[in-house]
Design a protein around this motif. Structure first.
Motif, short mmCIF file in Angstrom:
data_model
loop_
_atom_site.label_atom_id
_atom_site.label_comp_id
_atom_site.label_asym_id
_atom_site.label_seq_id
_atom_site.Cartn_x
_atom_site.Cartn_y
_atom_site.Cartn_z
N LEU A 1 0.85 -1.19 0.00
CA LEU A 1 0.00 0.00 0.00
C LEU A 1 0.89 1.23 0.00
O LEU A 1 1.86 1.31 0.77
CB LEU A 1 -0.91 0.00 1.24
CG LEU A 1 -2.00 1.07 1.31
CD1 LEU A 1 -3.07 0.81 0.25
CD2 LEU A 1 -2.64 1.09 2.69
N ALA A 2 0.55 2.21 -0.86
CA ALA A 2 1.37 3.42 -0.94
C ALA A 2 0.50 4.63 -1.23
O ALA A 2 -0.55 4.52 -1.89
CB ALA A 2 2.43 3.28 -2.03
N ALA A 3 0.95 5.79 -0.75
CA ALA A 3 0.26 7.06 -0.98
C ALA A 3 1.14 7.94 -1.86
O ALA A 3 2.34 8.08 -1.61
CB ALA A 3 -0.02 7.76 0.35
N ASP A 4 0.55 8.51 -2.88
CA ASP A 4 1.28 9.40 -3.79
C ASP A 4 1.95 10.54 -3.03
O ASP A 4 1.46 10.99 -1.99
CB ASP A 4 0.34 10.01 -4.82
CG ASP A 4 0.10 9.10 -6.01
OD1 ASP A 4 0.77 8.06 -6.10
OD2 ASP A 4 -0.75 9.45 -6.85
N ASN A 5 3.03 11.04 -3.60
CA ASN A 5 3.72 12.21 -3.08
C ASN A 5 3.85 13.26 -4.16
O ASN A 5 3.39 13.08 -5.29
CB ASN A 5 5.10 11.82 -2.54
CG ASN A 5 5.08 11.64 -1.04
OD1 ASN A 5 5.10 12.61 -0.30
ND2 ASN A 5 5.01 10.39 -0.60
N ARG B 1 -3.28 9.88 -5.00
CA ARG B 1 -3.78 8.51 -5.05
C ARG B 1 -3.33 7.69 -3.84
O ARG B 1 -2.24 7.86 -3.31
CB ARG B 1 -3.30 7.81 -6.32
CG ARG B 1 -3.71 8.48 -7.62
CD ARG B 1 -3.10 7.72 -8.80
NE ARG B 1 -1.66 7.51 -8.60
CZ ARG B 1 -0.94 6.55 -9.21
NH1 ARG B 1 -1.54 5.70 -10.04
NH2 ARG B 1 0.36 6.45 -8.97
N LEU B 2 -4.18 6.75 -3.46
CA LEU B 2 -3.84 5.66 -2.57
C LEU B 2 -3.89 4.40 -3.42
O LEU B 2 -4.93 4.11 -4.04
CB LEU B 2 -4.82 5.56 -1.41
CG LEU B 2 -4.54 4.45 -0.39
CD1 LEU B 2 -3.25 4.74 0.38
CD2 LEU B 2 -5.71 4.29 0.59
N VAL B 3 -2.76 3.66 -3.48
CA VAL B 3 -2.64 2.58 -4.45
C VAL B 3 -2.32 1.27 -3.73
O VAL B 3 -1.41 1.20 -2.89
CB VAL B 3 -1.54 2.89 -5.48
CG1 VAL B 3 -1.44 1.77 -6.52
CG2 VAL B 3 -1.82 4.22 -6.17
N GLY C 1 2.18 -0.90 -9.31
CA GLY C 1 2.87 -1.64 -10.36
C GLY C 1 1.89 -2.16 -11.39
O GLY C 1 0.80 -1.61 -11.59
N THR C 2 2.26 -3.25 -12.03
CA THR C 2 1.46 -3.75 -13.15
C THR C 2 0.10 -4.30 -12.73
O THR C 2 -0.82 -4.38 -13.54
CB THR C 2 2.24 -4.84 -13.90
OG1 THR C 2 2.57 -5.90 -12.98
CG2 THR C 2 3.52 -4.27 -14.49
N GLN C 3 -0.03 -4.71 -11.47
CA GLN C 3 -1.32 -5.25 -11.01
C GLN C 3 -1.95 -4.34 -9.95
O GLN C 3 -2.68 -4.79 -9.09
CB GLN C 3 -1.11 -6.65 -10.45
CG GLN C 3 -0.61 -7.66 -11.47
CD GLN C 3 -0.60 -9.06 -10.90
OE1 GLN C 3 -1.63 -9.63 -10.52
NE2 GLN C 3 0.60 -9.66 -10.86
N GLN C 4 -1.66 -3.06 -10.05
CA GLN C 4 -2.13 -2.13 -9.02
C GLN C 4 -3.63 -1.88 -9.09
O GLN C 4 -4.26 -2.03 -10.15
CB GLN C 4 -1.38 -0.81 -9.15
CG GLN C 4 -1.77 0.03 -10.35
CD GLN C 4 -0.93 1.30 -10.42
OE1 GLN C 4 0.15 1.39 -9.86
NE2 GLN C 4 -1.42 2.29 -11.13
N THR C 5 -4.15 -1.50 -7.95
CA THR C 5 -5.53 -1.03 -7.84
C THR C 5 -5.49 0.35 -7.20
O THR C 5 -4.99 0.51 -6.09
CB THR C 5 -6.37 -1.96 -6.96
OG1 THR C 5 -6.37 -3.28 -7.53
CG2 THR C 5 -7.80 -1.45 -6.84
N VAL C 6 -6.01 1.35 -7.93
CA VAL C 6 -6.09 2.71 -7.38
C VAL C 6 -7.33 2.78 -6.50
O VAL C 6 -8.46 2.67 -6.98
CB VAL C 6 -6.14 3.76 -8.50
CG1 VAL C 6 -6.30 5.16 -7.90
CG2 VAL C 6 -4.88 3.69 -9.35
#
Length: 696
Positions: free
Chosen positions: A176-180, A185-187, A191-196
């Motif tokens: 889990l990552a948060a855009d900077n 976005r919270l993703v 990567g290739t199988q990401q869900t936004v």
């Protein structure tokens, strides 16, 4: 903060104010003993909301905030501590940090603590870029059922990197990552199988997430109570036994630069009823967009010195503590046009009689009303700084204007009062206009003029104080006096003897030690000014027992005889009076204007003795007998340019009075914040307070 609620989670900001993704007014802020234990199967539960939930290097629970932390204790009873983790072998321990979310705290480390100053484009707090927390190993592949709960806060964009903030990683994979760097976005599994999951994250925020993996079905995700994903892809291996790494991706400098609040793990797919219990429990946290508290500082050299001393950053830290704010800082710089907010030697407009410059406003010299004057070079420098520097990024978080500013303006003749007041009102309006703000949403806080003995112009000093008092009394101006006593200070660099006297120093500038004390003393009053405009963060009200008046205030002066006065004082947060010896006992600073008016003062009669009568009264002995009727006499503390000196003023005993529960600033920010508050005569126009021939 002015907002319009237009739906459950849809909020439109009022003009010029930051947008909230959710209301911050519903957290319970409790510390329940059972809490997540009510959800069956709990294998690990880590709560850093209070200091006792964290462990020192010996494994003992902390007893107070501010201490180094080695691990977060496991409340599940399974002895699965959450250990501090760094990619580097020489990482520094994080600190138990209070009041990051209402009265609840968290775990992390700012690498810059006021009065130390941030450098370059750094924003406080400057979070450690290599700090995370790691659990023991769990079966956590796609073929296993599991559920993770996490609460975190991000105070700023990452300052060590522009890549996303990794909130959870497993075995080198970011889960889990948060855009900077401006992203929203919270993703899930970037990567290739990401869900936004979301596109409405803000720079500063507090959020709670639940991740649930069900073998064969995928991932379900809830953010702040709203389900954002159902059956999302999970690219982890089917069989994986690994630790959870919170707020770090496992690489060098791979920290999320966030505060950790709470987390939990279940080795099962928590049921719908269990999810409902978690969602109910997480209401203890304020969730959604958060605010930083920024203070815009303008003035001349004393304002600039305070900025460089770190005093105004201390002030911002104290205001943030009182408001439960996630970030804080100062917008301003000490320099020269074409870009600065504190400019040495500059009044609001020139003082030609003494050769003092000043071009915050341009005085055309044609007798025109100052309400029509335009910005001069200094004023345009402020405008340029706000528009073209890193300050622009914090413009929406400017919660208050601060003018620690009075010096050369105090050298004006008393007869210039109307012109000066009109000019001050004009500059204030223009400064608010630079930020597209109105008086109702952006308070100005000011100090009582510091001693500035250039030319020994006592009437001019009183004139400037009266203008501040009149603007503070005018509700349309939204001005507050947050340092009503500034004479209990020393010239910059002066040497003070044990008896309170001093020698040397720069009499036109206040000492760094006093500037730091100013920052601490002013913080609760500045916080109240911000709250009065709806500008707080997670704390919406301050309790009784937090200063409201800036210290004990003189309310009545009984003329017992022509040489003896009995002074009655109303306490702010103290319960007693302290008269320091020998200078305080000698009456230093107390003076009576024996007849006359501010523009043409009568004889100034100083005191020769000050004695504590009881917890709320002092007795003053005057050097000579008063000759004018009481109605024409006024008591000052001090009068004009008089310097009382550090440690010589009469104070209350606030430092020894127990604060309200949860409001001990010394426990959270350090013993230096526990200061007694000096007595002051409330600022008024005319200045001072009249004498009375009756005891009450």
């Amino acid at each position: 903060m002015s907002v319009i609620l237009s739906g459950t989670r849809v909020v439109m900001a009022a003009p010029g104010r930051p947008m909230l993704a959710a209301s911050l007014g519903t957290a319970t802020q409790s510390n329940p003993a059972s809490g997540l234990a009510a959800v069956s199967g709990l294998a690990g539960w880590w709560d850093a909301g209070v200091a006792a939930g964290m462990l020192d290097a010996s494994g003992s629970p902390l007893t107070a905030s501010g201490a180094a932390v080695a691990a977060v204790a496991d409340k599940s009873g399974n002895a699965q501590v959450l250990s501090v983790w760094h990619a580097s072998s020489n990482g520094s321990a994080p600190v138990a940090t209070p009041r990051l979310n209402g009265l609840l705290g968290g775990l992390g480390r700012s690498t810059v603590i006021p009065p130390a100053l941030p450098t370059g484009s750094q924003q406080l707090p400057v979070m450690d870029p290599d700090q995370g927390l790691r659990s023991g190993s769990f079966s956590i592949g796609t073929g296993a059922a599991w559920t993770v709960f996490l609460v975190w806060s991000r105070p700023n964009w990452r300052q060590g990197s522009t890549t996303a903030s990794p909130l959870l990683s497993i075995n080198g994979t970011t889960v889990l990552a948060a855009d900077n760097n401006g992203g929203t976005r919270l993703v899930l599994f970037p990567g290739t199988q990401q869900t936004v999951l979301s596109t409405i994250l803000t720079r500063r925020h507090s959020h709670a997430v639940i991740l649930r993996n069900t073998p064969g079905s995928g991932m379900d995700v809830w953010l702040d109570g709203t389900q954002l994903a159902s059956g999302a892809p999970n690219p982890l291996g089917s069989s994986l036994n690994a630790p959870l790494l919170f707020l770090h991706n496992g690489g060098g400098q791979g920290g999320a630069e966030c505060w950790f609040h709470e987390a939990a793990f279940w080795p099962l797919a928590v049921s719908a009823a269990g999810i409902a219990t978690i969602l109910s429990y997480q209401s203890r946290w304020y969730l959604g967009a958060r605010r930083g508290i920024q203070i815009l500082v303008c003035g001349q050299s004393n304002a600039g010195n305070g900025l460089n001393d770190g005093a105004w950053h201390l002030l911002a830290q104290g205001v943030a503590w009182h408001l439960g704010a996630l970030a804080y800082g100062v917008v301003g710089t000490y320099g020269y046009p074409p870009s600065a907010t504190c400019i040495g030697g500059q009044g609001i407009y020139p003082v030609p009689a003494l050769g003092f410059p000043g071009s915050f406003l341009t005085n055309p010299g044609d007798g025109s009303d100052p309400s029509t004057w335009a910005l001069g070079a200094d004023g345009l420098a402020v405008q340029s700084y706000l528009a073209n520097s890193t300050a622009a990024a914090d413009a929406n978080d400017i919660a208050v204007l601060f003018w620690p500013w009075s010096e050369t303006d105090c050298t004006r003749q008393y007869s210039e009062k109307a012109t000066y007041e009109s000019a001050a009102r004009r500059l204030l309006a223009l400064e608010r206009g630079m930020l597209s703000r109105r008086a109702a949403s952006l308070p100005l806080v000011w100090w009582s003029a510091i001693p500035f003995a250039y030319g020994s112009n006592d009437p001019g000093m009183q004139m400037q104080r009266e203008v501040v008092a009149e603007m503070a009394a005018d509700g349309t101006q939204n001005v507050a006096v947050v340092l009503p006593q500034t004479a209990d200070t020393l010239p910059r660099g002066a040497i003070q003897a044990a008896d309170g006297t001093w020698s040397g120093g720069d009499s036109l500038h206040r000492d760094a030690v006093d500037n730091l004390r100013f920052g601490r003393l002013a913080s609760p009053l500045v916080a109240r000014a911000v709250l009065a405009c709806g500008g707080g963060d997670t704390i919406s009200a301050l309790p009784a027992g937090v200063p409201m008046m800036g210290g004990p205030a003189v309310t009545h002066v009984y003329r017992q005889s022509n040489t003896t006065l009995v002074v009655t004082i109303a306490h702010d947060c103290g319960t007693d009076l302290i008269v320091p010896s020998p200078q305080g006992s000698a009456g230093l600073g107390w003076a009576v204007m024996d007849g006359g008016i501010a523009a043409m003062p009568g004889n100034i009669v100083t005191a020769t003795a000050c004695v504590r009568l009881n917890a709320t009264q002092l007795q003053l002995t005057l050097a000579t007998a008063l000759t004018t009727a009481s109605q024409y006499c006024r008591l000052f503390y001090p009068y004009g340019t008089t310097t009382i000196g550090r440690g010589n003023a009469v104070t209350d005993n606030r430092a020894s009075v127990a604060p309200p529960t949860g409001w001990d600033i010394t426990a959270d920010l350090g013993a230096d914040w526990g200061v007694n508050m000096p007595v002051h005569v409330p600022m008024s126009s005319p200045g001072g307070i009249g004498l009375s021939d009756t005891p009450t």
